[in-house]
Design a protein around this motif. Structure first.
Motif, short mmCIF file in Angstrom:
data_model
loop_
_atom_site.label_atom_id
_atom_site.label_comp_id
_atom_site.label_asym_id
_atom_site.label_seq_id
_atom_site.Cartn_x
_atom_site.Cartn_y
_atom_site.Cartn_z
N UNK A 528 69.98 -46.08 -62.37
CA UNK A 528 69.37 -47.34 -61.86
C UNK A 528 69.18 -48.14 -60.90
N UNK A 529 69.31 -47.87 -60.00
CA UNK A 529 68.69 -48.38 -58.65
C UNK A 529 67.09 -47.37 -58.65
N UNK A 530 66.59 -47.09 -59.40
CA UNK A 530 65.16 -46.72 -59.39
C UNK A 530 64.23 -47.93 -60.09
N UNK A 531 62.88 -48.06 -59.29
CA UNK A 531 62.56 -49.12 -60.23
C UNK A 531 61.22 -48.62 -60.36
N UNK A 532 60.77 -48.71 -61.42
CA UNK A 532 58.88 -48.41 -61.49
C UNK A 532 58.39 -49.67 -61.32
N UNK A 533 58.86 -50.80 -60.98
CA UNK A 533 57.25 -51.83 -60.76
C UNK A 533 57.88 -52.53 -59.86
N UNK A 534 57.39 -53.66 -58.91
CA UNK A 534 57.97 -54.19 -57.64
C UNK A 534 57.98 -54.87 -57.89
N UNK A 535 58.19 -56.15 -59.15
CA UNK A 535 59.12 -56.83 -59.96
C UNK A 535 60.54 -56.45 -59.90
N UNK A 536 60.44 -55.30 -60.85
CA UNK A 536 61.49 -54.49 -60.89
C UNK A 536 62.66 -54.32 -59.93
N UNK A 537 62.03 -53.99 -58.97
CA UNK A 537 62.54 -53.99 -58.11
C UNK A 537 63.41 -54.89 -57.20
N UNK A 538 62.29 -56.34 -57.36
CA UNK A 538 62.70 -57.31 -56.06
C UNK A 538 63.80 -58.35 -57.28
N UNK A 539 63.70 -57.61 -58.41
CA UNK A 539 65.06 -58.30 -59.41
C UNK A 539 66.11 -57.08 -59.94
N UNK A 540 66.50 -56.06 -59.47
CA UNK A 540 67.75 -55.08 -59.30
C UNK A 540 68.47 -54.96 -57.86
N UNK A 541 67.34 -55.29 -56.80
CA UNK A 541 67.94 -56.08 -54.70
C UNK A 541 68.56 -57.47 -55.67
N UNK A 542 67.92 -57.90 -55.96
CA UNK A 542 68.63 -59.40 -56.61
C UNK A 542 69.70 -59.65 -57.15
N UNK A 543 69.60 -59.53 -58.46
CA UNK A 543 71.03 -58.62 -58.76
C UNK A 543 72.09 -58.06 -58.37
N UNK A 544 72.06 -57.01 -57.45
CA UNK A 544 73.24 -56.46 -56.41
C UNK A 544 73.23 -57.67 -55.73
N UNK A 545 73.07 -57.87 -54.78
CA UNK A 545 72.77 -59.24 -54.10
C UNK A 545 73.35 -60.55 -54.20
N UNK A 546 73.76 -60.62 -55.76
CA UNK A 546 74.02 -62.49 -55.99
C UNK A 546 75.07 -61.42 -57.66
N UNK A 547 75.32 -60.64 -57.92
CA UNK A 547 76.10 -60.67 -58.48
C UNK A 547 77.44 -59.47 -58.26
N UNK A 548 78.78 -60.61 -57.54
CA UNK A 548 79.88 -58.71 -57.15
C UNK A 548 79.66 -57.91 -57.88
N UNK A 549 80.22 -58.41 -58.87
CA UNK A 549 81.03 -57.62 -59.45
C UNK A 549 79.52 -56.11 -59.99
N UNK A 550 78.40 -56.23 -60.35
CA UNK A 550 77.71 -55.39 -60.64
C UNK A 550 77.70 -54.30 -59.09
N UNK A 551 77.50 -55.40 -58.17
CA UNK A 551 77.44 -54.75 -56.72
C UNK A 551 78.96 -53.37 -56.32
N UNK A 552 79.80 -53.71 -56.88
CA UNK A 552 80.91 -52.94 -56.88
C UNK A 552 80.95 -52.05 -58.15
N UNK A 553 80.39 -51.88 -58.84
CA UNK A 553 80.17 -51.14 -59.68
C UNK A 553 79.55 -50.10 -59.18
N UNK A 554 78.20 -50.37 -58.54
CA UNK A 554 77.52 -49.52 -57.45
C UNK A 554 77.85 -48.76 -56.38
N UNK A 555 79.03 -49.51 -56.35
CA UNK A 555 79.58 -49.44 -54.72
C UNK A 555 80.92 -47.51 -55.50
N UNK A 556 81.30 -48.20 -56.87
CA UNK A 556 81.99 -46.89 -57.45
C UNK A 556 81.27 -45.28 -57.80
#
Length: 588
Positions: A528-556
């Motif tokens: 899930x951490x792999x992006x293929x465009x710069x826009x998707x890279x930014x979106x994935x990072x923002x989602x993890x940085x602003x959504x605690x549940x999503x970030x917690x799942x990535x940690x798990x």
């Protein structure tokens, strides 16, 4: 990793006085020195005295009499102030004495003919670069290129300095007389990995560098059909058997090799660093063979004498490489691995170890040598449990309530596009800080300036000081998200981040270097951490940085033994690597 060469020093053997002193060239140094001294004493007013003093200085330097040599060079300059050869050599002697400011001042203030200006500028630039005074070094080398643009070594250093110092755009306003393509092709192989994700262009840059730097050998040493040994003799050739990223990655593979089927040789050009890791590497070798003192031919002949079946080059196009030895083809099968994650188009290399993610089938034709994909991830790792210090946000001077984005890659991997993406992420995540390595002062100042220009407060960029490997590894555990660079991804650092349970967002491109982190994330099952465009890279990072549940799942997903049973499975990796070695081994 550093460029393969420094700008070559100019060392001159002297100015001809054979007409005045016939047979001088055939004398031993001590007798030649005495002859010059006698000639100078007998000819107090000769117009050739400046040349005699210079030659005397060169001879004294060659015999280690540096202080006396400097006196001779100063005498030569007193008689002929524009004798740039004496200025160069005197500066080199001062540098060797540790008198760096005097050397820089001498080269800066020298009286010089136009033809000598670039030599003096290049020495100043080289010395300033070695001191990490990147801003001054860049200016000096730029002045050299404006004086005479066709200097490939200087272009390589100038361009890489701009990468390391985050001086953007990379090629400034260009160099008059040189096209953008010419600048790229002469920019050097290490810089190429952070310049483009086009493997075909990376290959062209490598070919241009090899053509310029590494001449073919006059003969092939190894028998083409191979050897008939019962155990496969594997030789690892490296200048990094020490506390270096390569050493940390490779050590357990060396230990894990099945000695019933493999005999392991280490051809070592590594300076002694006294580290525990170096001792562990040497202990893991069946045969530790120092070759740092040997010429390229002598090193190759030593490898040939050991009848190595497969020679693994662990440097590629990086500092300390022994490409000249490889050109003698001392082993019937020669492989490049891990040190340089791009094309190494040396004709005497047969294979480049990779995996199906780093080099997809449709990109294989762009590489030289031929890609050899192993099962699973390409990267060796040391799976031993590490004894780490206890660190915290408080001990590192970081706020407890911030979302901590980090990237511990070297600055030269940071590009304007990636930095702009990071600024977009910081805009969208107001609680976030960006934690970077304290690489160099010029780069830090430029990154802070770029951040402010993007509307981000400079204090939202924080810099971690250099530290020992255990402290660095522990630090990764207190970050929240690793932001990868592109087109040159994290390799060792990405594996370390995953080991510490730190989620990664990476951008996967076309080239090996831009797909390294994707390979690692695939291995641990966190794609899930792999992006293929710069826009998707930014979106994935923002989602993890602003959504605690999503970030917690990535940690798990990275908790427990996720790293240990995948990337940290050194025994399984050794078995996969040995299977690849068996496939390529030649037998008569």
């Amino acid at each position: 990793m550093a460029p393969l060469d420094a700008v070559s020093p100019i060392t001159l053997v002297g100015l001809p006085l054979e007409a005045l002193m016939p047979g001088l060239e055939s004398l031993p140094p001590s007798q030649a020195i005495a002859a010059y001294q006698a000639w100078l004493a007998a000819n107090p007013v000769s117009p050739q005295r400046f040349a005699a003093w210079f030659n005397l200085g060169a001879l004294l330097s060659g015999t280690g009499e540096r202080a006396t040599a400097m006196i001779a060079y100063r005498q030569a300059l007193a008689l002929k102030p524009d004798l740039h050869q004496a200025t160069v050599n005197l500066g080199l002697a001062l540098e060797a004495e540790g008198r760096l400011e005097e050397a820089l001042a001498l080269w800066r203030d020298a009286v010089q003919p136009d033809a000598a200006r670039t030599a003096l500028l290049n020495h100043r630039g080289r010395l300033l670069e070695s001191r990490k005074d990147y801003a001054a070094a860049e200016q000096v080398l730029h002045a050299s290129l404006l004086t005479y643009p066709r200097q490939p070594d200087v272009i390589q250093h100038w361009a890489h300095l701009r990468q390391k110092a985050c001086l953007w755009p990379l090629h400034r306003d260009g160099i008059p007389g040189l096209s953008a393509e010419s600048l790229a092709l002469q920019g050097g192989p290490l810089g190429a990995l952070a310049l483009t994700d086009d493997p075909a262009l990376q290959r062209r840059i490598g070919e241009a560098w090899i053509t310029r730097k590494v001449a073919p050998a006059p003969e092939r040493l190894a028998p083409a059909p191979g050897y008939a040994h019962d155990r496969i003799r594997v030789g690892y050739l490296s200048s990094d058997f020490c506390r270096h990223a390569m050493g940390f990655l490779i050590v357990e593979l060396l230990e894990r090799h099945d000695r019933s089927q493999f005999e392991v040789f280490g051809y070592c050009s590594t300076p002694e660093d006294g580290s525990d890791l170096r001792r562990r590497i040497i202990s893991a070798l069946d045969h530790h063979v120092p070759v740092g003192h040997l010429s390229e031919e002598a090193a190759a002949r030593r490898i040939r004498a050991d009848e190595i079946d497969i020679l693994i080059d662990l440097n590629g196009l990086t500092a300390g490489a022994r490409l000249g030895a490889l050109r003698w083809k001392p082993a019937p099968v020669q492989v490049t691995y891990l040190g340089y994650v791009g094309p190494v188009p040396l004709p005497e290399l047969d294979w480049m170890i990779c995996d199906a993610v780093t080099v997809p089938c449709d990109k294989a034709a762009h590489y030289a040598p031929r890609p050899l994909p192993i099962d699973g991830c390409y990267q060796a790792n040391d799976g031993r449990t590490q004894a780490l210090p206890v660190v915290s946000r408080a001990t590192e001077g970081l706020p407890e309530d911030a979302f901590l984005l980090c990237c511990f890659n070297n600055f030269y991997k940071i590009t304007p596009d990636v930095f702009a993406a990071w600024m977009a992420i910081l805009h969208a995540a107001p609680r976030a800080l960006l934690w970077l390595t304290e690489d160099n002062a010029t780069g830090i100042a430029n990154l802070r300036q770029q951040a402010m220009a993007a509307g981000i407060a400079a204090e939202r960029l924080v810099f971690a000081s250099r530290c020992d490997p255990q402290h660095y590894l522990a630090r990764l555990g207190i970050a929240d998200l690793f932001l990868d660079t592109f087109p040159y991804n994290a390799g060792t650092v990405a594996s370390d981040a995953l080991r510490m349970g730190l989620p990664i967002v990476t951008l996967a491109g076309r080239a090996f270097a831009s797909r390294m982190a994707a390979s690692l994330l695939t291995a641990v099952g966190t794609t899930d951490g792999i992006a293929t465009t710069l826009e998707a890279y930014v979106a994935k990072a923002i989602a993890l940085a602003t959504n605690p549940a999503r970030h917690a799942a990535a940690r798990v997903a990275l908790a427990g033994d996720a790293w240990a049973r995948s990337l940290g499975d050194a025994a399984g990796f050794a078995a996969r690597m040995e299977a690849a070695y068996r496939r390529i081994r030649l037998r008569p």
